[in-house]
Structures are given as C-alpha cells and as structure tokens.
Scaffold this motif. Structure first.
Motif, PDB file in Angstrom:
ATOM      1  N   THR A 191       0.842  -1.197   0.000  1.00 49.22           N
ATOM      2  CA  THR A 191       0.000   0.000   0.000  1.00 49.22           C
ATOM      3  C   THR A 191       0.878   1.247   0.000  1.00 49.22           C
ATOM      4  O   THR A 191       1.820   1.363   0.786  1.00 49.22           O
ATOM      5  N   THR A 192       0.571   2.165  -0.901  1.00 54.95           N
ATOM      6  CA  THR A 192       1.364   3.394  -1.024  1.00 54.95           C
ATOM      7  C   THR A 192       0.577   4.646  -0.649  1.00 54.95           C
ATOM      8  O   THR A 192       1.104   5.743  -0.747  1.00 54.95           O
ATOM      9  N   THR A 194      -3.780   6.184   0.534  1.00 54.25           N
ATOM     10  CA  THR A 194      -5.213   5.917   0.685  1.00 54.25           C
ATOM     11  C   THR A 194      -6.016   6.982  -0.051  1.00 54.25           C
ATOM     12  O   THR A 194      -5.766   8.184   0.114  1.00 54.25           O
ATOM     13  N   ASP A 376      -4.591   3.692 -11.165  1.00 53.03           N
ATOM     14  CA  ASP A 376      -4.363   3.356  -9.757  1.00 53.03           C
ATOM     15  C   ASP A 376      -5.593   2.724  -9.129  1.00 53.03           C
ATOM     16  O   ASP A 376      -5.478   1.961  -8.162  1.00 53.03           O
ATOM     17  N   ARG A 409      -5.183  -3.836  -8.543  1.00 53.96           N
ATOM     18  CA  ARG A 409      -5.654  -2.482  -8.243  1.00 53.96           C
ATOM     19  C   ARG A 409      -6.967  -2.564  -7.464  1.00 53.96           C
ATOM     20  O   ARG A 409      -7.789  -3.446  -7.726  1.00 53.96           O
ATOM     21  N   PRO A 410      -7.184  -1.669  -6.513  1.00 53.34           N
ATOM     22  CA  PRO A 410      -8.482  -1.682  -5.818  1.00 53.34           C
ATOM     23  C   PRO A 410      -9.601  -1.370  -6.799  1.00 53.34           C
ATOM     24  O   PRO A 410      -9.413  -0.600  -7.753  1.00 53.34           O
ATOM     25  N   ASP A 424     -10.074  -4.422  -1.950  1.00 57.34           N
ATOM     26  CA  ASP A 424      -8.670  -4.064  -2.109  1.00 57.34           C
ATOM     27  C   ASP A 424      -7.989  -5.097  -2.988  1.00 57.34           C
ATOM     28  O   ASP A 424      -8.631  -6.026  -3.511  1.00 57.34           O
ATOM     29  N   THR A 425      -6.682  -4.984  -3.163  1.00 56.47           N
ATOM     30  CA  THR A 425      -5.977  -5.830  -4.127  1.00 56.47           C
ATOM     31  C   THR A 425      -5.892  -7.288  -3.691  1.00 56.47           C
ATOM     32  O   THR A 425      -5.547  -8.144  -4.508  1.00 56.47           O
ATOM     33  N   PRO A 446      -7.206   1.605  -0.218  1.00 54.91           N
ATOM     34  CA  PRO A 446      -5.739   1.545  -0.149  1.00 54.91           C
ATOM     35  C   PRO A 446      -5.145   1.416  -1.545  1.00 54.91           C
ATOM     36  O   PRO A 446      -5.484   0.487  -2.298  1.00 54.91           O
ATOM     37  N   LEU A 447      -4.296   2.354  -1.911  1.00 53.69           N
ATOM     38  CA  LEU A 447      -3.700   2.363  -3.243  1.00 53.69           C
ATOM     39  C   LEU A 447      -2.460   1.482  -3.268  1.00 53.69           C
ATOM     40  O   LEU A 447      -1.672   1.457  -2.316  1.00 53.69           O
ATOM     41  N   ALA A 448      -2.288   0.773  -4.351  1.00 54.15           N
ATOM     42  CA  ALA A 448      -1.096  -0.060  -4.541  1.00 54.15           C
ATOM     43  C   ALA A 448      -0.090   0.703  -5.394  1.00 54.15           C
ATOM     44  O   ALA A 448      -0.410   1.716  -6.017  1.00 54.15           O
TER      45      ALA A 448
END
Length: 519
Positions: A191-192, A194, A376, A409-410, A424-425, A446-448
């Motif tokens: 996770t990078t 939110t 994203d 990707r979410p 989420d992923t 949550p971004l990947a």
C-alpha cells in the motif's frame, strides 16, 4: 413503486461492516440458470442463446465421458490416465472462453467467479485470472468424480481395487493443498497511500430529473468529510452535459464546494450525433465523465454493450422484439478505446482512475488493460434497477473482487440502487451497500504501487494454453482415426487378395490364367 425514504449516512458515521452477499447454492448450476433475470430483455432468444452456448460445451462433455467411462483404456499406463486431469479442465476453460464473447452475453457466471469470497484460493487469480480458478476447480471435481462415481475406474479384484479408487481422491486433496499453499505464497501489492471516496447511491428513483436532484442532494452531505473524489452510479445524469449547461454548472458548483472532482455517468443522446437506421434513433452513449470546478476534464464511452439490453443485434431483422420484450428501444453507441482519467494530486502523486461501465466489469481483460495503462483505481459505475429483486446485483458486485485481484488495483463498484461495494488488491471487501440502502457513503481505498500481477503481464495465457491442449488432443484423435481407417482398408485389400488366390487355386489352370484381382 418508490421505496420509502431512507436516512442518509453522514460522512462521519461508520458504515456497517462488510458482509458477503447471500449465497444461493443454485447459482452455480449453469450460466443460463444464474442469468434467468435476462428473460425480460431477451424473450424467446434466451432459449436459443442457451442452445448455442450448450454447443460450446460439447467437446468438454465428450472428453468427460471418455475419461470416466467404465472401460476407458484399460491398457493405458497411469501417466496417460493422469493426462485427463489436464485435458478435461482445458476443454472446460475453452468452452468458457468461447461463450465469453460479447455477442454470446459475455463472461458472466464463470466457474472461477464462484470463488470471489474464497480467500484461501482467490489470490491465484493474480496469476492466471478467473480462467485459472476455473481450470483448477474443474480438475479437482474431475478427480473427485473419478473417486466416487460407480464404474468410473476399470473393475479389478484384489487390494489394488481400493487403492485405485483412493488414488484420485488423494490426488484431489493434494491438488487443493497445493492451490492453497501457492495462493498463500503470492505477495500482496504494498500500500502506497489511501484514496478517500464518497459514493452516492440514491436508490430506485424514477425519472432523470428526480434522479439527478437526489444525487446532488446526497453529494452535498459529503461537505467536510475529507473525501478526495466523489463517484455517482451509471446513468446518474440523463442529459448530455455539453447540451445541458445548467446541469453541468450544478455539478461544477458541487465540485467547487467539496474541493474535489466528481465522476458522473451520462446516458443521453449526444449533441451533433447523426442517427443511423441500425441504431433505431442513434447517438446515445453511456459515458463516465470526470467533472471539476472548471468543467469536464475527461470522458470514457462504454465499449461493450449488453446484447438486447443496450442494443439489439441485427436490429432491422430482430427489431420486432421490442414489441414483446423489454429489449432496448434504441441502440447505444460504442466507444472505441479505454481511457485513464487524472483525478488530481494526492500526497504528491497523481491519482489515475480506470473507469468501466456496468457490464464491462465482467470482462477480465478490461481491468487488466487499465492497470497496464497506469490506472491506480478501477471504478465501475453500474445500475441494476431493472433486476433489483434478482440475483443480478449481488452477482455483479462480486465480480469486483476478481477484477481487483487480477489487476492488482483496488476496485470500486458504485451503483445507483445497490449493491455498491469495494475490494482491495487482496480481494478483501471494504464495504457493502445493499439494494435497500440509500445515501452518500465514504470508503477508504488503499492504493497499490506500480507493481503488475502476473496475469496483467501475461494476459489470458490459461485459455490460450487450454486451447492448444484441446487442439493437440483433437489432432491426435484425428491422426489415430486416419491410421485405423488405413489399417482397415489395408486389411480389406489383403483379405480380398487372399480370397482371389484361393479361388484361383480351385479353378482349372487355363481359366485362372485369364483372370486377376479386380477383373
């Protein structure tokens, strides 16, 4: 009938914890049973479509019968029998791949899609997509059938009989254990950051004006919630925003008030589009439009349309269906490419959205291409109000879990009338709004990072490999049949020659000299 007004969830309230969709054991019976709710739009063509799709399973059926019949090749070594565990699942995947063509109704109710909430094996979708899950499920079930079906193994006496029946069962257990172990070893993208998204679900509202008004009202409740983006459902705007500047200004004002962009969805005749006889009117698009304080900043036009629901194939010939079913009165127009939209800056990085519209989330390749193009987050805008009391809303929402794992990707699935959800992923459900809920809700996605899954890199390698396996088996069968034919012909010629020779030996010497084979 309008549903009773429901209290809006204020942005600062916690939404209820994620709940899986209610499971019905009949869902996996067949693709046509699970899609019974298509009957109002397809009418009698649902039966014809079912027959056409049934033809795609014929190779699989022949191979299953061959693999499980009591006297299957008793002289074949065990390694050759084990080969059926590769061949039969390959035929199943090929059948699913063929029927997944958009004209057949798309990849709805695939066998692998039944595992959307099976966390121990769902990560395998990141390796080979839903196709890999279908392949493995077919393999496990073939082994179980070989173990329990009466007469599925060659009858033998002695202690080896029990062992031969236990062998497939042990192989099935080993395969399941291997699946779970491999799934556990697949890394989850880190996770990078939110992305906080406001989801607007106005519920069943009849009329484009009332629907737009309810969407605006629900969006205003998000003021002060700290959202980074607002998403409306499919057909939330029943007007062309280029042609209807008044409603465009309302959305722009909302964007300025919240300080974020709003992703709406238009379902309207576009200004300047010429009608076509095949369209029955023409010029109508379903489009995801990202609107900021200064106007539209990007647009995506839906590419893959629902047969009969959004267009009628061969309308000049089949247009009469509109008189006896709820098929589309006018054909929607198609977009020609996927689009990635910039949703603004977040913690020093530009967040990019990959929009899909409704039916398109059923296609594994679209979310994969969006991830490869730099999205994203994959955002699906949907509306299933026509099928509100059927299995369709839950079925559709569950597909987001598969697309999230496949693409890495979410995925946010935002609808007008429910079920809205997000995953989420890893396929973990973040929230769920049922068909009886209305209002504006907040969810943290949550971004990947830029990591790509193996499925995103290799694409549909499982169905392509399965097609190669089935083609090789078919070619081998054809070669063996040709050899048997030639051998039979040679035997017949040899038999005819022996008969001639015996007949010649019995004839008088002078008569036989004048005759020969074939004379």
């Amino acid at each position: 009938m309008e549903p009773p007004p429901a209290a809006l969830h204020t942005p600062h309230q916690q939404t209820h914890p994620p709940q899986p969709a209610a499971h019905n054991p009949d869902r996996e019976l067949s693709s046509r049973v699970t899609c019974y709710w298509l009957a109002p739009t397809t009418g009698p063509f649902l039966v014809l479509l079912g027959l056409a799709l049934g033809a795609t399973w014929m190779p699989w059926g022949v191979l299953v019968w061959t693999a499980l019949r009591p006297r299957l090749p008793p002289r074949l070594p065990g390694v050759c029998r084990l080969g059926w565990v590769l061949v039969v699942p390959s035929a199943w995947v090929v059948g699913e791949f063929v029927r997944s063509w958009e004209g057949f109704g798309g990849p709805w109710a695939l066998l692998g899609a039944s595992q959307w909430n099976a966390r121990p094996v769902l990560p395998l979708a990141a390796v080979g997509g839903t196709w890999l899950l279908s392949f493995l499920l077919a393999a496990v079930n073939l082994l179980v059938a070989a173990a329990v079906m009466p007469g599925a193994r060659p009858p033998r006496r002695g202690p080896s009989r029990d062992w031969r029946r236990a062998g497939p069962a042990l192989a099935a257990g080993l395969l399941v254990t291997t699946m779970v172990a491999c799934a556990a070893a697949i890394p989850i993208p880190a996770t990078t950051g939110t992305l906080t998204v406001g989801v607007v679900q106005p519920g069943v509202v009849h009329g484009a004006d009332a629907r737009f008004t309810d969407g605006v009202g629900a969006t205003r409740t998000l003021a002060g919630a700290g959202v980074d983006l607002v998403v409306w459902g499919e057909s939330s705007v029943g007007f062309d925003l280029v042609d209807d500047q008044a409603r465009l200004r309302q959305i722009e004002e909302l964007s300025r008030a919240l300080g974020v962009q709003i992703l709406v969805n238009t379902d309207a005749r576009r200004a300047g589009e010429d009608a076509s006889p095949d369209d029955g009117g023409g010029g109508i698009y379903k489009s995801a439009v990202l609107v900021g304080p200064d106007g539209p900043r990007g647009r995506y036009d839906k590419m893959r349309l629902v047969p009969f629901g959004e267009y009628i194939p061969l309308r000049p010939v089949l247009g009469w269906l509109t008189a006896v079913t709820e098929a589309a009165a006018e054909n929607r127009r198609r977009g020609d490419r996927l689009t990635v939209l910039d949703a603004g800056e977040l913690n020093g990085r530009t967040v990019r959205l990959g929009p899909l519209v409704c039916f398109e989330s059923a296609f594994p390749d679209l979310a994969r291409h969006l991830a490869n193009d730099g999205a994203d987050v994959v955002v699906v805008q949907s509306a299933t109000s026509t099928f509100q009391d059927s299995w369709a809303p839950d079925q559709h929402a569950s597909l987001a879990a598969l697309r999230a794992v496949e693409s890495g990707r979410p995925v946010l699935h935002a609808t007008l009338t429910g079920v809205s959800t997000a995953f989420d992923t890893s396929g973990r459900q973040l929230f769920r709004l049922g068909t009886d809920e209305r209002g504006a809700y907040v969810v943290d996605l949550p971004l990947a990072g830029a990591t790509r899954t193996l499925y995103a890199c290799l694409g549909d390698w499982v169905p392509h490999g399965s097609l190669a396996v089935v083609a090789a088996v078919a070619l081998g069968a054809a070669v063996r049949a040709l050899r048997r034919y030639r051998s039979r012909c040679s035997s017949d010629e040899a038999r005819a020659l022996r008969c001639w020779w015996r007949a010649r030996q019995r004839r008088p010497r002078g008569e036989g000299a004048r005759l020969g084979p074939g004379r």
